[in-house]
Design a protein around this motif. Structure first.
Motif, short mmCIF file in Angstrom:
data_model
loop_
_atom_site.label_atom_id
_atom_site.label_comp_id
_atom_site.label_asym_id
_atom_site.label_seq_id
_atom_site.Cartn_x
_atom_site.Cartn_y
_atom_site.Cartn_z
N LEU A 1 19.79 2.64 2.97
CA LEU A 1 19.19 3.96 2.84
C LEU A 1 18.38 4.30 4.10
O LEU A 1 18.44 5.42 4.61
CB LEU A 1 18.30 4.03 1.60
N PHE A 2 17.64 3.33 4.62
CA PHE A 2 16.87 3.53 5.84
C PHE A 2 17.80 3.91 6.99
O PHE A 2 17.52 4.85 7.75
CB PHE A 2 16.08 2.27 6.18
N ASP A 3 18.93 3.20 7.12
CA ASP A 3 19.89 3.50 8.19
C ASP A 3 20.45 4.91 8.04
O ASP A 3 20.62 5.63 9.03
CB ASP A 3 21.04 2.48 8.19
N GLN A 4 20.72 5.32 6.81
CA GLN A 4 21.24 6.67 6.56
C GLN A 4 20.20 7.72 6.95
O GLN A 4 20.53 8.73 7.57
CB GLN A 4 21.61 6.82 5.08
N ILE A 5 18.94 7.49 6.62
CA ILE A 5 17.86 8.42 6.98
C ILE A 5 17.77 8.53 8.50
O ILE A 5 17.65 9.64 9.05
CB ILE A 5 16.52 7.96 6.37
N GLN A 6 17.83 7.38 9.18
CA GLN A 6 17.76 7.38 10.65
C GLN A 6 18.90 8.20 11.25
O GLN A 6 18.69 9.00 12.16
CB GLN A 6 17.80 5.95 11.20
N THR A 7 20.11 8.00 10.75
CA THR A 7 21.28 8.72 11.25
C THR A 7 21.12 10.22 11.02
O THR A 7 21.39 11.03 11.93
CB THR A 7 22.56 8.21 10.56
N PRO B 1 0.84 -1.20 0.00
CA PRO B 1 0.00 0.00 0.00
C PRO B 1 0.88 1.25 0.00
O PRO B 1 2.01 1.24 0.49
CB PRO B 1 -0.79 -0.10 1.31
N LYS B 2 0.35 2.34 -0.54
CA LYS B 2 1.11 3.58 -0.65
C LYS B 2 1.50 4.15 0.71
O LYS B 2 2.48 4.89 0.81
CB LYS B 2 0.33 4.62 -1.45
N ASN B 3 0.75 3.82 1.76
CA ASN B 3 1.07 4.35 3.09
C ASN B 3 2.20 3.58 3.78
O ASN B 3 2.64 3.96 4.85
CB ASN B 3 -0.16 4.38 3.98
N ILE B 4 2.68 2.50 3.15
CA ILE B 4 3.80 1.73 3.68
C ILE B 4 5.07 2.18 2.96
O ILE B 4 5.17 2.08 1.75
CB ILE B 4 3.60 0.21 3.45
N GLU B 5 6.03 2.69 3.73
CA GLU B 5 7.29 3.11 3.13
C GLU B 5 8.19 1.88 2.95
O GLU B 5 8.30 1.05 3.85
CB GLU B 5 7.99 4.14 4.00
N VAL B 6 8.83 1.78 1.79
CA VAL B 6 9.73 0.67 1.50
C VAL B 6 11.09 1.26 1.12
O VAL B 6 11.17 2.07 0.19
CB VAL B 6 9.19 -0.21 0.34
N PHE B 7 12.12 0.90 1.89
CA PHE B 7 13.47 1.41 1.65
C PHE B 7 14.46 0.25 1.64
O PHE B 7 14.26 -0.75 2.32
CB PHE B 7 13.91 2.36 2.79
#
Length: 74
Positions: free
Chosen positions: A47-53, A37-43
């Motif tokens: 990339l997810f770790d970089q965003i978190q940092t 679904p569009k409301n579920i982000e998929v990374f």
């Protein structure tokens, strides 16, 4: 961790809304398709770790700025 074996074209279901399909595999690479679904982000994890940092660093910067503003008000 659940480990599954899938062939090209086969799909894995996660819950009611998410499907992961093996598109192709060659040597040590696997190409997958993810339907969610569009409301579920998929990374990708890296990339997810970089965003978190970056988010953690940004919140530290804001916290430092707030501390600086409080010192100015005194």
């Amino acid at each position: 961790m659940l480990v599954l074996t899938r062939r090209n074209g086969e799909t894995i279901k996660i819950g009611d809304d998410i499907e992961i399909t093996v598109i192709s595999s060659k040597n040590d690479q696997v190409k997958i398709g993810i339907k969610a679904p569009k409301n579920i982000e998929v990374f990708r994890k890296e990339l997810f770790d970089q965003i978190q940092t970056e988010n953690e660093q940004a919140s530290k910067d804001v916290s430092s700025l707030i501390d600086l503003l409080r010192k100015k008000d005194k």
